[in-house]
Design an enzyme around this catalytic site. Structure first.
Site, PDB file in Angstrom:
ATOM      1  NE  ARG A 139      -0.945  56.567  61.377  1.00 30.91           N
ATOM      2  CZ  ARG A 139      -1.803  55.457  61.420  1.00 30.91           C
ATOM      3  NH1 ARG A 139      -2.793  55.799  60.040  1.00 30.91           N
ATOM      4  NH2 ARG A 139      -1.904  54.627  62.316  1.00 30.91           N
ATOM      5  CG  LEU A 147      19.697  63.568  93.451  1.00 28.05           C
ATOM      6  CD1 LEU A 147      19.490  64.594  94.279  1.00 28.05           C
ATOM      7  CD2 LEU A 147      19.986  62.272  93.975  1.00 28.05           C
ATOM      8  CE  LYS A 168      10.493  67.454  88.904  1.00 26.98           C
ATOM      9  NZ  LYS A 168      10.778  68.631  89.654  1.00 26.98           N
ATOM     10  CG  ASN A 221      22.220  75.223  93.648  1.00 26.67           C
ATOM     11  OD1 ASN A 221      23.109  74.635  92.899  1.00 26.67           O
ATOM     12  ND2 ASN A 221      21.578  74.388  94.560  1.00 26.67           N
ATOM     13  NE  ARG A 234       7.731  72.503  93.092  1.00 25.89           N
ATOM     14  CZ  ARG A 234       9.218  72.986  93.093  1.00 25.89           C
ATOM     15  NH1 ARG A 234       9.399  74.225  93.022  1.00 25.89           N
ATOM     16  NH2 ARG A 234       9.901  71.899  93.527  1.00 25.89           N
ATOM     17  CE  LYS A 292      -0.528  50.927  59.490  1.00 23.82           C
ATOM     18  NZ  LYS A 292      -1.341  50.133  59.956  1.00 23.82           N
ATOM     19  CE1 TYR A 310      19.989  67.866  93.078  1.00 25.52           C
ATOM     20  CE2 TYR A 310      18.956  70.069  92.632  1.00 25.52           C
ATOM     21  CZ  TYR A 310      19.540  69.262  93.460  1.00 25.52           C
ATOM     22  OH  TYR A 310      20.179  69.697  94.527  1.00 25.52           O
ATOM     23  CB  THR A 347      18.328  67.437  96.975  1.00 25.69           C
ATOM     24  OG1 THR A 347      18.413  68.393  98.080  1.00 25.69           O
ATOM     25  CG2 THR A 347      17.465  67.732  96.097  1.00 25.69           C
ATOM     26  CB  ALA A 391     -10.436  55.903  37.295  1.00 22.37           C
TER      27      ALA A 391
HETATM   28  C1  UD1 Z   1      16.732  72.493  94.055  1.00 28.24           C
HETATM   29  C2  UD1 Z   1      17.997  73.118  94.875  1.00 28.24           C
HETATM   30  C3  UD1 Z   1      17.982  74.781  94.493  1.00 28.24           C
HETATM   31  C4  UD1 Z   1      18.316  74.886  93.043  1.00 28.24           C
HETATM   32  C5  UD1 Z   1      17.264  74.380  92.128  1.00 28.24           C
HETATM   33  C6  UD1 Z   1      17.756  74.141  90.444  1.00 28.24           C
HETATM   34  C7  UD1 Z   1      17.937  71.743  96.994  1.00 28.24           C
HETATM   35  C8  UD1 Z   1      17.702  71.930  98.326  1.00 28.24           C
HETATM   36  N1  UD1 Z   1      17.533  72.868  96.124  1.00 28.24           N
HETATM   37  O1  UD1 Z   1      15.526  73.188  94.305  1.00 28.24           O
HETATM   38  O2  UD1 Z   1      18.943  75.253  95.428  1.00 28.24           O
HETATM   39  O3  UD1 Z   1      18.289  76.289  92.906  1.00 28.24           O
HETATM   40  O4  UD1 Z   1      17.385  72.763  92.333  1.00 28.24           O
HETATM   41  O5  UD1 Z   1      16.877  73.517  89.587  1.00 28.24           O
HETATM   42  O6  UD1 Z   1      18.680  71.057  96.313  1.00 28.24           O
HETATM   43  N2  UD1 Z   1      14.660  64.957  94.524  1.00 28.24           N
HETATM   44  C9  UD1 Z   1      14.934  63.405  95.175  1.00 28.24           C
HETATM   45  N3  UD1 Z   1      14.504  63.384  96.451  1.00 28.24           N
HETATM   46  C10 UD1 Z   1      13.948  64.155  97.337  1.00 28.24           C
HETATM   47  C11 UD1 Z   1      13.836  65.581  96.940  1.00 28.24           C
HETATM   48  C12 UD1 Z   1      14.166  65.875  95.357  1.00 28.24           C
HETATM   49  O7  UD1 Z   1      15.347  62.801  94.357  1.00 28.24           O
HETATM   50  O8  UD1 Z   1      13.923  63.987  98.406  1.00 28.24           O
HETATM   51  C13 UD1 Z   1      15.117  65.070  93.463  1.00 28.24           C
HETATM   52  C14 UD1 Z   1      13.836  65.519  92.480  1.00 28.24           C
HETATM   53  O9  UD1 Z   1      13.226  64.662  91.835  1.00 28.24           O
HETATM   54  C15 UD1 Z   1      14.703  66.522  91.463  1.00 28.24           C
HETATM   55  C16 UD1 Z   1      15.737  67.086  92.156  1.00 28.24           C
HETATM   56  O10 UD1 Z   1      16.005  66.021  93.219  1.00 28.24           O
HETATM   57  O11 UD1 Z   1      15.053  65.936  90.332  1.00 28.24           O
HETATM   58  C17 UD1 Z   1      15.602  68.616  92.715  1.00 28.24           C
HETATM   59  O12 UD1 Z   1      14.459  68.356  93.618  1.00 28.24           O
HETATM   60  P1  UD1 Z   1      13.209  69.609  93.594  1.00 28.24           P
HETATM   61  O13 UD1 Z   1      12.380  69.431  94.807  1.00 28.24           O
HETATM   62  O14 UD1 Z   1      13.017  69.989  92.460  1.00 28.24           O
HETATM   63  O15 UD1 Z   1      14.239  70.972  94.247  1.00 28.24           O
HETATM   64  P2  UD1 Z   1      13.976  72.561  93.936  1.00 28.24           P
HETATM   65  O16 UD1 Z   1      13.126  72.935  94.811  1.00 28.24           O
HETATM   66  O17 UD1 Z   1      14.089  72.715  92.365  1.00 28.24           O
HETATM   67 CA    CA Z   2      13.672  71.376  90.670  1.00 28.23          CA
END
Ligand code: UD1
Ligand code: CA
Length: 455
Positions: free
Chosen positions: A318, A11, A25, A172, A18, A336, A102, A80, A408
């Protein structure tokens, strides 16, 4: 488990707000490799049959990075669980184990993913296995609620947790293994009645329990599963990864007197018996062969360093710099796209750009290859055993033959034949007594001024 095929869903569709950065990201680098690249590397070690990367619209740069892996578009990103559902079409007909990862949890290692997957099958058939950890500060991680048997009863997101739940230290990590036959029906039941109004993947835990399935917990080391949501967390992950890389190279037989001051890239390759002094920075694409010494404060990118070569202190290599066996690049030397043959040396204050330097050639202090005319780059060729005197300007394109000597201070604009001497500077002239006469003349005028004689 071995018989089961594996699919991995990664994902990466979240907005990443943030980070407060224009770069997506998951393309933020750690040890000069994008975060998502680290996840892909851990996944590759598991040899999955299928992979799907979930992105949001407009993330072409991420799609290009993960190519040729298939991408599923989640539009708009609604959480997610919703993200995993976006991968459904891409996994049509798949019935093995599904690993959900993730892309913002980049320090995960293959061994831990294997343990997570194994928990789906051992001891008894579980529907879901969740990776957990105990961070020093649970911060905004989802809290894991255990049942008396050690399985997981549910996961509550930080924002939705009451004070008592926030007091739970087990969190988690975000990674899950789900039985392929169970995943889609579970995801379909997830709602969005929570503080963020999102479809949370974490909700499938409680749903699996309701359906009578077991949910296994697999604990990981906190450094391995830290999520990166902000620049501060990115810097924290970099520190963990650097420590890991340093440890790996020390174990492989590299000597580092102050490893905590050496910065490595994920793709740095060091042979056993290499020595690295303090405060050395390796950018991407560096290979160092055995017995080479990298002296303090050197900055090296895209370079190949041969066996027993010596670099620095204070050297800059380089892309395209290549040092043959035993070659030496000394202090305040920049190279380089320059290849130095076996035993060639440039020990002080020199710029070597777009140059081919033969074996055992000696490049004197202050030598500059003038490789750029404001429009194009041109090549300098220096033959084996040639000697370039200090403060020489080599105006490229130009060749110095093997065994030639350049005096030189020369400005070399034409080819120098092998074994010839080239002198290209103003001839020295001498005027006997001139300096003394000059001083006397000047002193005389001064004393005349002091006595008021203005004539
Ligand atoms: C998430 C978990 C949390 C866990 C934490 C660990 C959920 C609801 N929460 O929170 O329990 O402790 O990760 O790091 O899963 N993403 C998508 N589509 C979306 C939303 C998010 O692809 O609609 C992807 C983001 O790009 C990211 C990942 O899912 O790579 C996690 O999303 P993020 O919003 O960072 O979740 P957290 O708030 O960190
Ligand atoms: Ca996250």
């Amino acid at each position: 488990m071995q018989g089961q095929p594996l699919a991995v869903v990664i994902l990466a569709a979240g907005k990443g707000t943030r980070m407060k950065s224009p770069l997506p990201k998951v393309l933020h680098p750690l040890a000069h490799r994008p975060m998502i690249g680290h996840v892909l590397e851990a996944v590759a070690a598991l040899g999955p049959e299928r992979e799907v990367v979930v992105l949001s619209p407009g993330q072409e740069a991420v799609a290009a990075h993960v190519a040729p892996r298939p991408v599923a578009i989640q539009d708009p990103p609604l959480g997610t669980a919703h993200a995993v559902l976006a991968a459904r079409a891409g996994l049509k007909g798949f019935a093995g184990d599904v690993l959900v990862l993730y892309a913002d949890t980049p320090l995960i290692e293959a061994g831990t993913l294997r343990r997570l997957r194994a928990a789906l099958h051992d001891p008894a058939e579980a529907g879901v296995a969740v990776l957990t950890f105990r961070p020093a500060d649970p911060a905004e991680y989802g809290r894991v609620i255990l049942d008396p048997e050690g399985g997981i009863a549910g996961i509550v997101e930080h924002r939705d947790a009451d004070r008592k739940t926030r007091g739970i230290g087990l969190c988690n990590a975000g990674m899950m293994a789900v039985a392929g036959a169970r995943i889609w029906p579970l995801l379909e039941q997830v709602g969005n009645a929570n503080a963020k109004g999102e479809y949370y993947l974490t909700d499938i835990v409680a749903l699996a329990r309701k359906a009578g399935l077991k949910v296994a917990a697999v604990e990981a080391a906190p450094e391995e599963v830290m999520g990166v949501n902000s620049q501060a967390e990115l810097a924290g992950a970099e520190a963990v990864l650097q420590a890991r890389l340093r440890r790996r190279w020390l174990e492989a037989g590299v000597t580092m007197t102050a490893p905590e001051t050496v910065w490595l890239s994920a793709d740095t390759r060091l042979a056993p018996g290499v020595t690295i002094e303090p405060n050395v920075i390796f950018g991407p694409g560096v290979t160092v062969d055995e017995g080479a010494v990298i002296h303090a404060f050197s900055h090296i990118v895209g370079a190949t360093i041969g066996a027993r070569a010596s670099v620095g202190p204070f050297a800059r290599l380089r892309p395209g710099a290549a040092l043959g066996e035993g070659a030496r690049i000394g202090n305040f030397v920049e190279a380089k796209n320059a290849r130095l043959g076996k035993g060639a040396k440039a020990n002080h204050l020199t710029y070597l750009g777009d140059a081919e330097i033969g074996a055992e050639a000696n490049i004197g202090a202050g030598t500059i290859t003038c490789n750029y005319d404001g429009f194009e780059k041109a090549e300098t060729e220096i033959g084996a055993g040639a000697f370039i005197g200090s403060n020489t300007a080599l105006v490229a394109p130009v060749k110095v033959g093997a065994g030639a000597i350049v005096a030189a201070g020369s400005v070399i604009t034409r080819a120098v034949s092998p074994d010839a001497l080239a002198v290209a500077r103003g001839r020295q002239e001498e005027r006997p007594g001139w300096a003394k006469a000059f001083r006397e003349r000047k002193r005389g005028t001064k004393s005349q001024r002091r006595t008021g004689n203005k004539d």
